[in-house]
Scaffold this active site. Structure first.
Site, PDB file in Angstrom:
ATOM      1  N   GLY A  81      -2.575  -3.315  -0.341  1.00  0.00           N
ATOM      2  CA  GLY A  81      -1.295  -3.799   0.160  1.00  0.00           C
ATOM      3  C   GLY A  81      -0.744  -2.822   1.184  1.00  0.00           C
ATOM      4  O   GLY A  81      -1.073  -1.636   1.146  1.00  0.00           O
ATOM      5  N   GLN A  86       5.658   1.062   6.302  1.00  0.00           N
ATOM      6  CA  GLN A  86       4.584   2.059   6.333  1.00  0.00           C
ATOM      7  C   GLN A  86       3.940   2.195   7.712  1.00  0.00           C
ATOM      8  O   GLN A  86       3.169   3.124   7.941  1.00  0.00           O
ATOM      9  CB  GLN A  86       3.508   1.720   5.301  1.00  0.00           C
ATOM     10  CG  GLN A  86       3.974   1.911   3.857  1.00  0.00           C
ATOM     11  CD  GLN A  86       2.877   1.563   2.879  1.00  0.00           C
ATOM     12  OE1 GLN A  86       2.656   0.390   2.600  1.00  0.00           O
ATOM     13  NE2 GLN A  86       2.169   2.556   2.377  1.00  0.00           N
ATOM     14  N   CYS A 124      -0.727   5.296  -3.272  1.00  0.00           N
ATOM     15  CA  CYS A 124      -0.012   4.706  -2.149  1.00  0.00           C
ATOM     16  C   CYS A 124      -0.639   5.241  -0.869  1.00  0.00           C
ATOM     17  O   CYS A 124      -0.922   6.441  -0.771  1.00  0.00           O
ATOM     18  CB  CYS A 124       1.460   5.096  -2.226  1.00  0.00           C
ATOM     19  SG  CYS A 124       2.440   4.494  -0.839  1.00  0.00           S
ATOM     20  N   LEU A 125      -0.859   4.363   0.114  1.00  0.00           N
ATOM     21  CA  LEU A 125      -1.493   4.789   1.370  1.00  0.00           C
ATOM     22  C   LEU A 125      -0.634   5.809   2.123  1.00  0.00           C
ATOM     23  O   LEU A 125      -1.125   6.476   3.023  1.00  0.00           O
ATOM     24  CB  LEU A 125      -1.781   3.578   2.255  1.00  0.00           C
ATOM     25  CG  LEU A 125      -2.850   2.606   1.732  1.00  0.00           C
ATOM     26  CD1 LEU A 125      -2.992   1.414   2.668  1.00  0.00           C
ATOM     27  CD2 LEU A 125      -4.196   3.308   1.545  1.00  0.00           C
ATOM     28  N   HIS A 166       5.164  -3.046  -5.934  1.00  0.00           N
ATOM     29  CA  HIS A 166       5.026  -1.802  -5.168  1.00  0.00           C
ATOM     30  C   HIS A 166       5.455  -2.029  -3.708  1.00  0.00           C
ATOM     31  O   HIS A 166       6.205  -1.233  -3.137  1.00  0.00           O
ATOM     32  CB  HIS A 166       3.554  -1.360  -5.259  1.00  0.00           C
ATOM     33  CG  HIS A 166       3.204  -0.127  -4.477  1.00  0.00           C
ATOM     34  ND1 HIS A 166       2.668   0.991  -5.069  1.00  0.00           N
ATOM     35  CD2 HIS A 166       3.271   0.158  -3.148  1.00  0.00           C
ATOM     36  CE1 HIS A 166       2.437   1.907  -4.138  1.00  0.00           C
ATOM     37  NE2 HIS A 166       2.788   1.423  -2.966  1.00  0.00           N
ATOM     38  N   GLU A 167       4.985  -3.138  -3.111  1.00  0.00           N
ATOM     39  CA  GLU A 167       5.265  -3.396  -1.688  1.00  0.00           C
ATOM     40  C   GLU A 167       6.730  -3.756  -1.456  1.00  0.00           C
ATOM     41  O   GLU A 167       7.328  -3.332  -0.465  1.00  0.00           O
ATOM     42  CB  GLU A 167       4.342  -4.480  -1.134  1.00  0.00           C
ATOM     43  CG  GLU A 167       2.837  -4.177  -1.220  1.00  0.00           C
ATOM     44  CD  GLU A 167       2.436  -2.812  -0.689  1.00  0.00           C
ATOM     45  OE1 GLU A 167       3.105  -2.280   0.215  1.00  0.00           O
ATOM     46  OE2 GLU A 167       1.431  -2.258  -1.203  1.00  0.00           O
ATOM     47  N   HIS A 170       8.723  -0.703  -1.227  1.00  0.00           N
ATOM     48  CA  HIS A 170       8.632  -0.056   0.091  1.00  0.00           C
ATOM     49  C   HIS A 170       9.708  -0.585   1.040  1.00  0.00           C
ATOM     50  O   HIS A 170      10.248   0.168   1.853  1.00  0.00           O
ATOM     51  CB  HIS A 170       7.266  -0.324   0.736  1.00  0.00           C
ATOM     52  CG  HIS A 170       6.225   0.712   0.421  1.00  0.00           C
ATOM     53  ND1 HIS A 170       6.400   2.043   0.719  1.00  0.00           N
ATOM     54  CD2 HIS A 170       4.993   0.610  -0.141  1.00  0.00           C
ATOM     55  CE1 HIS A 170       5.312   2.724   0.340  1.00  0.00           C
ATOM     56  NE2 HIS A 170       4.452   1.873  -0.191  1.00  0.00           N
TER      57      HIS A 170
HETATM   58 ZN   LIG Z   1       2.646   2.277  -1.091  1.00  0.00          ZN
END
Ligand SMILES: [Zn+2]
Length: 201
Positions: A81, A86, A124-125, A166-167, A170
């Site tokens: 995701g 991000q 998380c990226l 999670h997204e 963000h």
């Molecule tokens: Zn993340």
């Protein structure tokens, strides 16, 4: 035809070597792609990750184009995701892979949380190799629009439900380190602090 067989064996060996080299080349390319993708994803310390995103108003070509780019970045970075914040875009949308299908959810709202809450490690990226336990609802209903502005309603369970929560976080500037227990947060911060110093240089 013994000579021929012998030659054939040598050919096989040579082919194996080539295959091995190809595997290595593919692996090297995958790693390079991942590094390039991660370099395009905002990392912890970047203030944009702490900001709240605004509603998407225009379902135009630009939105589709950005969503497509984010989808490739997500795959290249080995993620499941990726939220607009991000990549530095303060608009409410994210891309995610839902059972092998890439989706774009625009102006997403979680309209139902159900089932048990479950604690699992999340990464998380934007947080490098940090993984912390996060409590999430096992089932959620998420209502959104797709990139063309059509209504989407998804009933998610398990991993996809976790990713969606999670997204959406963000888009409100919330990260997994805000949702974990104090000991795990402390450990994560110890890992993240050196990055903060680098980011402020
Ligand atoms: Zn993340």
């Amino acid at each position: 035809m013994a000579g021929h067989d012998h030659e054939h064996e040598e050919d096989d060996e040579h082919e194996h070597e080539l295959e091995h080299e190809e595997d290595e080349a593919q692996e090297a390319e995958r790693v390079a792609r991942k590094r390039i993708a991660l370099a395009q994803i905002r990392q912890y310390g970047d203030p944009v990750l702490r900001m709240s995103a605004g509603e998407v108003e225009a379902f135009d070509e630009e939105l589709s184009r950005v969503a497509e780019r984010m989808t490739s970045l997500m795959h290249d970075a080995d993620g499941v995701g990726l939220a607009a914040t991000q990549v530095g875009i303060l608009r409410r949308f994210f891309v995610f892979n839902h059972g092998g299908i890439d989706r774009v959810l625009v102006n997403p709202v979680i309209t139902r949380r159900a089932g048990e809450v479950e604690i699992e490690d999340e990464g998380c990226l934007s947080l490098g190799s940090v993984r912390v336990p996060v409590e999430r609802h096992l089932e959620v209903t998420i209502e959104a629009k797709d990139a063309a502005g059509e209504d989407v309603k998804l009933e998610l369970e398990g991993m996809p439900a976790r990713v969606a929560q999670h997204e959406v976080d963000h888009l409100d500037g919330v990260l997994i380190i805000d949702r974990t227990d104090p000991a795990s947060r402390k450990e994560a911060m110890a890992q993240l602090r050196p990055r903060l110093l680098l980011a402020s240089r």
